[in-house]
Design a protein around this motif. Structure first.
Motif, mmCIF file in Angstrom:
data_model
loop_
_atom_site.group_PDB
_atom_site.id
_atom_site.type_symbol
_atom_site.label_atom_id
_atom_site.label_comp_id
_atom_site.label_asym_id
_atom_site.label_seq_id
_atom_site.Cartn_x
_atom_site.Cartn_y
_atom_site.Cartn_z
ATOM 1 N N THR A 135 -35.280 -17.605 14.269
ATOM 2 C CA THR A 135 -35.378 -18.287 12.994
ATOM 3 C C THR A 135 -35.470 -19.790 13.218
ATOM 4 N N ASP A 191 -48.823 -15.453 16.140
ATOM 5 C CA ASP A 191 -48.843 -14.896 14.780
ATOM 6 C C ASP A 191 -47.432 -14.492 14.348
ATOM 7 N N GLN A 192 -46.693 -13.867 15.257
ATOM 8 C CA GLN A 192 -45.329 -13.449 14.947
ATOM 9 C C GLN A 192 -44.448 -14.655 14.640
ATOM 10 N N GLY A 228 -45.436 -17.464 13.519
ATOM 11 C CA GLY A 228 -45.868 -18.025 12.244
ATOM 12 C C GLY A 228 -45.197 -17.352 11.060
ATOM 13 N N GLU A 229 -44.860 -16.063 11.220
ATOM 14 C CA GLU A 229 -44.190 -15.329 10.150
ATOM 15 C C GLU A 229 -42.678 -15.551 10.151
ATOM 16 N N THR A 230 -42.085 -15.537 11.350
ATOM 17 C CA THR A 230 -40.623 -15.612 11.433
ATOM 18 C C THR A 230 -40.101 -17.040 11.498
ATOM 19 N N CYS A 231 -40.887 -17.956 12.058
ATOM 20 C CA CYS A 231 -40.453 -19.350 12.219
ATOM 21 C C CYS A 231 -41.579 -20.280 11.780
ATOM 22 N N PRO A 232 -41.891 -20.308 10.489
ATOM 23 C CA PRO A 232 -43.058 -21.089 10.046
ATOM 24 C C PRO A 232 -42.944 -22.581 10.311
ATOM 25 N N ARG A 265 -50.847 -24.497 11.868
ATOM 26 C CA ARG A 265 -50.729 -23.216 12.567
ATOM 27 C C ARG A 265 -50.710 -23.438 14.068
#
Length: 407
Positions: free
Chosen positions: A142, A166-167, A169-173, A389
């Motif tokens: 996180t 990608d992962q 980017g979802e969990t730790c933007p 990104r």
């Protein structure tokens, strides 16, 4: 007169003396490189220089060696851990390394970069292949405690970079990642990655900086756009069949015909494809593209083959990569910036191969930013954020500026 393997093989930058440094003070850094052919001698050279510049116990030390010294990396790492006593020791063997204004390509060299920049945490990422993909462990869970930066060196053969990014980017933007896939690993198990005083042969190693660390990431693609942006209107995976309603190969011909003779010569050596990151923008600049190689063209189908899978509706633009454009782009990326240090990952497609002479990126970065501590490695793929990104780039330069200032 220095002897053949003496001081003329040592290149270093001078940094402020060490002292009690609060994490919120402007960071300090040090960098040194030695081309001595004996790894024990080269290690002594660079560690002595860094101690002279910064003193012991930096927050982070990064040790990089060329392939000639890869077999000695474990000893080099243990010596660096003992002598420098960093909070975290990170490193890798790669094809070429950077220290100060110098880039040493494909010949013996050891470089050390060190900095005082606040609290740091070691990160060891392990991977395992599954029937339907990869299992990845060790990533930050996180970023709830604020924006953070992860420096990452990875094995190109066992690290599923795009999936991991990608992962994250979802969990730790709010996490920004800078690093690269080490060059020179000839196959699975061939990578040499350092975390503290241990050497690993797969996955990735990294260091997580504290929230709000005084750093900034910069990316230079080394490519310049030609022609107009074009929307993909028919595609089959990596085969782009139509661009803006016309056969992709016809659009390619239009772009080539618009180039001057010198540009056509560059294009003959290989075009790049810029893939727009944010389709919501009205206009696209140098920071709005993810660059991928154009692999080829299929005359029978009229397709252009891209080094990435695309979807209908995405926008692309052809790019040229040459020495002049790469120099201009790097200077534009660094315009108005200064820094106490710079940790660099630059593509093996650059260096002497692109510019025709050594040291280009290291010298430009050190000179323009005033960095007294520039270091890093050459990579097979560069990881850095663009357009919000974290992306894997090719033929690019990614830079972590430490203690950045803007004019």
């Amino acid at each position: 007169m220095p002897d053949r393997h003496g001081s003329r093989h040592r290149r270093a930058l001078h940094a402020p003396p060490a002292g009690g440094v609060s994490p919120r003070r402007r960071p300090e850094g040090a960098a040194a490189i030695s081309e001595h052919p004996l790894p024990t001698h080269a290690t002594g050279d660079v560690l002595g220089e860094v101690l002279d510049q910064l003193g012991p116990r930096p927050d982070l030390a990064v040790v990089t060696v060329t392939g000639n010294h890869a077999g000695a990396l474990e000893d080099v790492a243990r010596t660096a851990a003992t002598v420098l006593q960093p909070r975290v020791l990170l490193g890798a063997a790669s094809a070429s390394v950077i220290g100060g204004h110098r880039e040493v390509e494909q010949s013996p060299a050891i470089a050390v970069w060190a900095a005082r920049l606040g609290r740091v945490e070691p990160v060891r990422v392990r991977t395992a292949r599954l029937d339907d993909g990869w299992a990845v462990t060790g990533l930050p869970a996180t970023a709830a405690d604020g924006p953070r930066t992860l420096v990452l060196f990875a094995d190109p053969h066992s690290f599923p970079t795009d999936g991991v990014l990608d992962q994250l980017g979802e969990t730790c933007p709010e996490l920004q990642v800078v690093g690269g896939l080490v060059a020179g690993a000839l196959g699975p198990g061939g990578a040499r990655l350092v975390l503290d005083d241990e050497v690993h042969t797969g996955g990735a190693v990294g260091v997580l900086l504290e929230p709000g660390a005084d750093v900034e990431t910069v990316v230079s693609h080394g490519a310049r756009a030609v022609g107009d942006p074009l929307v993909v209107t028919r595609v089959d995976g990596r085969h782009v069949l139509e661009l803006a309603g016309q056969p992709a190969i016809d659009r390619l011909r239009e772009v080539l015909e618009s180039l001057d003779p010198a540009e056509r010569t560059v294009a003959a050596g290989g075009l790049q494809i810029g893939i727009v990151i944010d389709e919501g923008r009205a206009e696209f600049g140098r920071d709005d593209f993810r660059i991928r190689p154009m692999v080829g063209a299929d005359m029978a189908s009229g397709a252009v083959v891209v080094g990435d899978a695309l979807d209908v509706g995405q926008t692309i633009q052809f790019h040229l990569r040459d020495a002049l454009g790469a120099d201009d782009d790097l200077r534009a990326a660094l315009a108005g910036r200064s820094a106490a240090g710079a940790l660099v990952v630059t593509s093996t497609a650059r260096g002497h191969r692109l510019f025709g002479y050594p040291d280009h990126d290291a010298d430009v970065i050190s000179t323009l930013t005033g960095s007294r501590a520039t270091g890093g490695i050459f990579t097979e793929g560069e990881i850095a954020p663009v357009g919000g990104r974290n992306l894997l780039h090719t033929s690019s330069t990614g830079i972590l500026l430490v203690g950045p200032e803007r004019a």
